[in-house]
Design a protein around this motif. Structure first.
Motif, PDB file in Angstrom:
ATOM      1  N   LYS A 199       2.347   1.775  -3.445  1.00 24.33           N
ATOM      2  CA  LYS A 199       1.325   2.276  -4.373  1.00 24.33           C
ATOM      3  C   LYS A 199       0.977   3.736  -4.069  1.00 24.33           C
ATOM      4  O   LYS A 199       0.709   4.522  -4.979  1.00 24.33           O
ATOM      5  CB  LYS A 199       0.059   1.422  -4.321  1.00 24.33           C
ATOM      6  CG  LYS A 199       0.273  -0.022  -4.695  1.00 24.33           C
ATOM      7  CD  LYS A 199       0.759  -0.195  -6.116  1.00 24.33           C
ATOM      8  CE  LYS A 199       0.892  -1.672  -6.446  1.00 24.33           C
ATOM      9  NZ  LYS A 199       1.434  -1.917  -7.762  1.00 24.33           N
ATOM     10  N   SER A 200       0.997   4.106  -2.802  1.00 25.59           N
ATOM     11  CA  SER A 200       0.728   5.487  -2.417  1.00 25.59           C
ATOM     12  C   SER A 200       1.817   6.416  -2.953  1.00 25.59           C
ATOM     13  O   SER A 200       1.530   7.494  -3.483  1.00 25.59           O
ATOM     14  CB  SER A 200       0.643   5.595  -0.893  1.00 25.59           C
ATOM     15  OG  SER A 200       0.405   6.922  -0.505  1.00 25.59           O
TER      16      SER A 200
ATOM     17  N   GLN B 251      -3.938   5.492  -8.945  1.00 29.21           N
ATOM     18  CA  GLN B 251      -4.991   5.597  -7.933  1.00 29.21           C
ATOM     19  C   GLN B 251      -5.746   4.269  -7.812  1.00 29.21           C
ATOM     20  O   GLN B 251      -6.061   3.824  -6.707  1.00 29.21           O
ATOM     21  CB  GLN B 251      -5.948   6.725  -8.269  1.00 29.21           C
ATOM     22  CG  GLN B 251      -7.002   6.956  -7.205  1.00 29.21           C
ATOM     23  CD  GLN B 251      -7.948   8.083  -7.562  1.00 29.21           C
ATOM     24  OE1 GLN B 251      -8.259   8.306  -8.732  1.00 29.21           O
ATOM     25  NE2 GLN B 251      -8.392   8.809  -6.544  1.00 29.21           N
TER      26      GLN B 251
ATOM     27  N   LEU C 224      -3.562   1.893  -5.953  1.00 29.33           N
ATOM     28  CA  LEU C 224      -3.558   2.242  -4.526  1.00 29.33           C
ATOM     29  C   LEU C 224      -4.853   1.771  -3.866  1.00 29.33           C
ATOM     30  O   LEU C 224      -4.822   1.200  -2.773  1.00 29.33           O
ATOM     31  CB  LEU C 224      -3.388   3.752  -4.342  1.00 29.33           C
ATOM     32  CG  LEU C 224      -3.515   4.290  -2.922  1.00 29.33           C
ATOM     33  CD1 LEU C 224      -2.521   3.621  -1.980  1.00 29.33           C
ATOM     34  CD2 LEU C 224      -3.341   5.810  -2.915  1.00 29.33           C
TER      35      LEU C 224
ATOM     36  N   LYS D 161      -4.985  -0.842  -0.802  1.00 28.72           N
ATOM     37  CA  LYS D 161      -5.631  -0.466   0.475  1.00 28.72           C
ATOM     38  C   LYS D 161      -6.770  -1.421   0.790  1.00 28.72           C
ATOM     39  O   LYS D 161      -6.937  -1.831   1.939  1.00 28.72           O
ATOM     40  CB  LYS D 161      -6.137   0.973   0.393  1.00 28.72           C
ATOM     41  CG  LYS D 161      -6.890   1.428   1.623  1.00 28.72           C
ATOM     42  CD  LYS D 161      -6.369   2.702   2.163  1.00 28.72           C
ATOM     43  CE  LYS D 161      -7.164   3.240   3.325  1.00 28.72           C
ATOM     44  NZ  LYS D 161      -7.286   2.365   4.467  1.00 28.72           N
TER      45      LYS D 161
ATOM     46  N   TYR E 203       1.383   6.778  -6.668  1.00 31.58           N
ATOM     47  CA  TYR E 203       0.282   7.693  -6.957  1.00 31.58           C
ATOM     48  C   TYR E 203       0.707   9.146  -6.763  1.00 31.58           C
ATOM     49  O   TYR E 203       0.462  10.003  -7.617  1.00 31.58           O
ATOM     50  CB  TYR E 203      -0.921   7.354  -6.072  1.00 31.58           C
ATOM     51  CG  TYR E 203      -2.090   8.283  -6.212  1.00 31.58           C
ATOM     52  CD1 TYR E 203      -2.712   8.469  -7.440  1.00 31.58           C
ATOM     53  CD2 TYR E 203      -2.590   8.982  -5.119  1.00 31.58           C
ATOM     54  CE1 TYR E 203      -3.801   9.334  -7.576  1.00 31.58           C
ATOM     55  CE2 TYR E 203      -3.665   9.836  -5.247  1.00 31.58           C
ATOM     56  CZ  TYR E 203      -4.270  10.011  -6.475  1.00 31.58           C
ATOM     57  OH  TYR E 203      -5.341  10.868  -6.602  1.00 31.58           O
TER      58      TYR E 203
ATOM     59  N   LYS F 196       0.836  -1.206   0.000  1.00 34.07           N
ATOM     60  CA  LYS F 196       0.000   0.000   0.000  1.00 34.07           C
ATOM     61  C   LYS F 196       0.869   1.254   0.000  1.00 34.07           C
ATOM     62  O   LYS F 196       0.608   2.205  -0.736  1.00 34.07           O
ATOM     63  CB  LYS F 196      -0.953   0.010   1.193  1.00 34.07           C
ATOM     64  CG  LYS F 196      -1.900   1.197   1.157  1.00 34.07           C
ATOM     65  CD  LYS F 196      -2.341   1.724   2.488  1.00 34.07           C
ATOM     66  CE  LYS F 196      -1.350   1.862   3.538  1.00 34.07           C
ATOM     67  NZ  LYS F 196      -0.921   3.202   3.911  1.00 34.07           N
ATOM     68  N   ASP F 197       1.922   1.252   0.797  1.00 38.35           N
ATOM     69  CA  ASP F 197       2.824   2.408   0.850  1.00 38.35           C
ATOM     70  C   ASP F 197       3.517   2.644  -0.492  1.00 38.35           C
ATOM     71  O   ASP F 197       3.672   3.791  -0.929  1.00 38.35           O
ATOM     72  CB  ASP F 197       3.864   2.232   1.953  1.00 38.35           C
ATOM     73  CG  ASP F 197       3.273   2.319   3.348  1.00 38.35           C
ATOM     74  OD1 ASP F 197       2.133   2.797   3.497  1.00 38.35           O
ATOM     75  OD2 ASP F 197       3.959   1.883   4.299  1.00 38.35           O
TER      76      ASP F 197
END
Length: 112
Positions: free
Chosen positions: A48-49, A70, A73, A77, A52, A45-46
């Motif tokens: 992908k964040s 997005q 992400l 998530k 993004y 998740k981090d």
């Protein structure tokens, strides 16, 4: 008066820390921090964040790169939030948050 108030606040703090709700939250938090699957999902998740954020910065918020990042992400998530241990932690967090809100309401609302 000041010392008496501080003493009562210390008692309240201890009661909160010793409550079953808070103890359970701490246990779940420790389990989360030791669970390799959860750590892997959180790391993904981090990543992908960050991807993004970079896409927005480089290509703009409405770009196809940002939209794709997005979506990735969101999926990362969702995978993290769908993990059974994370769901249990989040439910327990809501219980503790509600308890803190009630304490805040009872103690400080009369001053508003």
């Amino acid at each position: 008066m000041h010392e008496k108030l501080l003493s009562k606040l210390e008692v309240l703090k201890k009661e909160i820390e010793d409550s079953e709700e808070v103890k359970k939250l701490h246990v779940l938090n420790n389990e989360l921090n030791k669970n390799e699957e959860v750590m892997k999902l959180a790391y993904q998740k981090d990543v992908k964040s960050t991807k993004y954020d970079d896409a927005i910065r480089h290509f703009g918020e409405k770009s196809k790169e940002a939209e794709q990042a997005q979506k990735e992400l969101y999926q990362a998530k969702l995978a993290l939030d769908s993990h059974e241990l994370v769901k249990r932690y989040n439910e327990q967090f809501k219980i503790v948050r509600k308890m803190y809100d009630k304490i805040n309401e009872e103690i400080f609302n009369p001053f508003n």
